[in-house]
Motif scaffolding. Structure first.
Motif, PDB file in Angstrom:
ATOM      1  N   LYS A  27      24.234  52.279  80.791  1.00 23.59           N
ATOM      2  CA  LYS A  27      24.604  52.214  79.375  1.00 23.59           C
ATOM      3  C   LYS A  27      24.702  53.623  78.781  1.00 23.59           C
ATOM      4  CE  LYS A  27      23.245  50.033  75.028  1.00 23.59           C
ATOM      5  NZ  LYS A  27      23.006  51.200  74.186  1.00 23.59           N
ATOM      6  N   GLU A  28      23.677  54.426  79.075  1.00 23.51           N
ATOM      7  CA  GLU A  28      23.668  55.782  78.523  1.00 23.51           C
ATOM      8  C   GLU A  28      24.794  56.615  79.137  1.00 23.51           C
ATOM      9  OE1 GLU A  28      20.595  59.512  77.773  1.00 23.51           O
ATOM     10  OE2 GLU A  28      20.030  57.964  79.197  1.00 23.51           O
ATOM     11  N   PHE A  29      25.027  56.418  80.434  1.00 19.28           N
ATOM     12  CA  PHE A  29      26.084  57.167  81.122  1.00 19.28           C
ATOM     13  C   PHE A  29      27.436  56.894  80.448  1.00 19.28           C
ATOM     14  CE2 PHE A  29      29.206  58.059  84.379  1.00 19.28           C
ATOM     15  CZ  PHE A  29      28.705  59.181  85.033  1.00 19.28           C
ATOM     16  N   ARG A  30      27.697  55.608  80.204  1.00 22.02           N
ATOM     17  CA  ARG A  30      28.969  55.208  79.582  1.00 22.02           C
ATOM     18  C   ARG A  30      29.099  55.822  78.184  1.00 22.02           C
ATOM     19  NH1 ARG A  30      28.835  49.788  81.142  1.00 22.02           N
ATOM     20  NH2 ARG A  30      27.565  49.353  79.329  1.00 22.02           N
ATOM     21  N   GLU A  31      28.014  55.793  77.431  1.00 17.73           N
ATOM     22  CA  GLU A  31      28.058  56.363  76.071  1.00 17.73           C
ATOM     23  C   GLU A  31      28.347  57.871  76.126  1.00 17.73           C
ATOM     24  OE1 GLU A  31      24.881  53.164  74.166  1.00 17.73           O
ATOM     25  OE2 GLU A  31      24.223  55.222  74.553  1.00 17.73           O
ATOM     26  N   GLY A 198      28.123  62.136  91.192  1.00 17.24           N
ATOM     27  CA  GLY A 198      28.197  60.911  91.995  1.00 17.24           C
ATOM     28  C   GLY A 198      29.516  60.205  91.758  1.00 17.24           C
ATOM     29  N   ASP A 199      29.497  58.881  91.902  1.00 19.45           N
ATOM     30  CA  ASP A 199      30.727  58.093  91.733  1.00 19.45           C
ATOM     31  C   ASP A 199      30.845  57.664  90.271  1.00 19.45           C
ATOM     32  OD1 ASP A 199      32.505  55.745  91.595  1.00 19.45           O
ATOM     33  OD2 ASP A 199      32.619  56.044  93.763  1.00 19.45           O
ATOM     34  N   ILE A 204      29.768  54.246  85.551  1.00 17.21           N
ATOM     35  CA  ILE A 204      30.220  53.724  84.256  1.00 17.21           C
ATOM     36  C   ILE A 204      30.093  52.199  84.216  1.00 17.21           C
ATOM     37  CG2 ILE A 204      32.286  53.322  82.827  1.00 17.21           C
ATOM     38  CD1 ILE A 204      33.216  56.147  83.667  1.00 17.21           C
ATOM     39  N   PHE A 205      30.435  51.561  85.335  1.00 17.85           N
ATOM     40  CA  PHE A 205      30.510  50.095  85.319  1.00 17.85           C
ATOM     41  C   PHE A 205      29.335  49.413  86.022  1.00 17.85           C
ATOM     42  CE2 PHE A 205      34.935  51.534  84.724  1.00 17.85           C
ATOM     43  CZ  PHE A 205      35.124  50.995  83.454  1.00 17.85           C
TER      44      PHE A 205
END
Ligand code: PRP
Ligand code: URA
Length: 208
Positions: A27-31, A198-199, A204-205
């Motif tokens: 969640k934090e990565f996506r934000e 990383g990937d 993200i997903f």
């Protein structure tokens, strides 16, 4: 002639540190991907055309400017999707085209599986977005594909790039401006960026 812009603004660098950290969850990565995309968009759209307009303020008449250029944002699926919404929130009337590419796990060559562009894509600026520029195969293929529509003004925006990928894009598309937040050291034997993050698609997903 396109140029390489490395956006080492302190806010971008701080957020990039969080992205790189393997403890950062989905969640934090996506934000954070979205926040970095917004900040990068601000720089990458500096040359958009504007035209003069007059508006009435509560106090008087103001001679001011509005955007006067079509913009199409093109995410390279899948990871590029993480950068789209914050950018189209900033650019009124922006359209979105999609290119689906994945890297063949053995050859690392891009394989196209989807494409849908706005009819008028050639009439304005195209901003291709993808968090990672590794071998450059995906970005170079996406740019070639978009040029087939007659597009003349193309910008590539990646969060992290490897020197190898920058060279491939510059060699094949010297007219394209490249915006990145960081240029990392190298690629590893699996064509992942070192140290990178990383990937990006998986982070993200949440697919791994
Ligand atoms: C990743 C990344 C880029 C590409 C970069 O996508 O998002 O599109 O690899 O690598 P390259 O510069 O060597 O071509 P991936 O193929 O992992 O697909 P995904 O976005 O669906 O995860
Ligand atoms: N794609 C990614 O998501 N990460 C890399 O390091 C290279 C390609």
């Amino acid at each position: 002639m396109g140029e390489l812009h490395v956006l080492n603004h302190p806010l971008i660098q701080h957020k990039l540190t969080l992205l790189r950290d393997k403890r950062t969850g989905t969640k934090e990565f996506r934000e954070i991907v979205g926040e970095i995309a917004s900040l990068m968009c601000y720089e990458a759209t500096r040359d958009l055309s504007t035209r003069a307009v007059t508006v009435e303020t509560p106090i008087g008449m103001a001679n001011t400017q509005v955007l006067d250029e079509n913009v199409t944002v093109v995410p390279i699926l899948r990871a590029g999707l993480g950068m789209v919404d914050p950018i189209i929130d900033l650019i009124p009337n922006a359209k979105v085209g999609h290119i689906g590419l994945f890297r063949d796990p053995d050859t690392h060559e891009p394989v196209k599986y989807y494409c849908k562009m706005p009819d008028d894509i050639a009439s304005g600026k195209v901003i291709i977005v993808d968090p990672m520029l590794a071998t450059g195969g995906s970005a170079a293929a996406a740019i070639s594909f978009i040029k087939e529509y007659g597009c003349k003004s193309i910008t590539l925006m990646d969060i992290i790039a490897a020197p190898e990928g920058i060279k491939v894009v510059k060699d094949n598309h010297p007219d394209v401006d490249i915006y990145v937040a960081a240029v990392d050291e190298k690629l590893n034997e699996n064509a992942y960026i070192v140290p990178g993050l990383g990937d990006a698609g998986d982070r993200i997903f949440g697919t791994k």
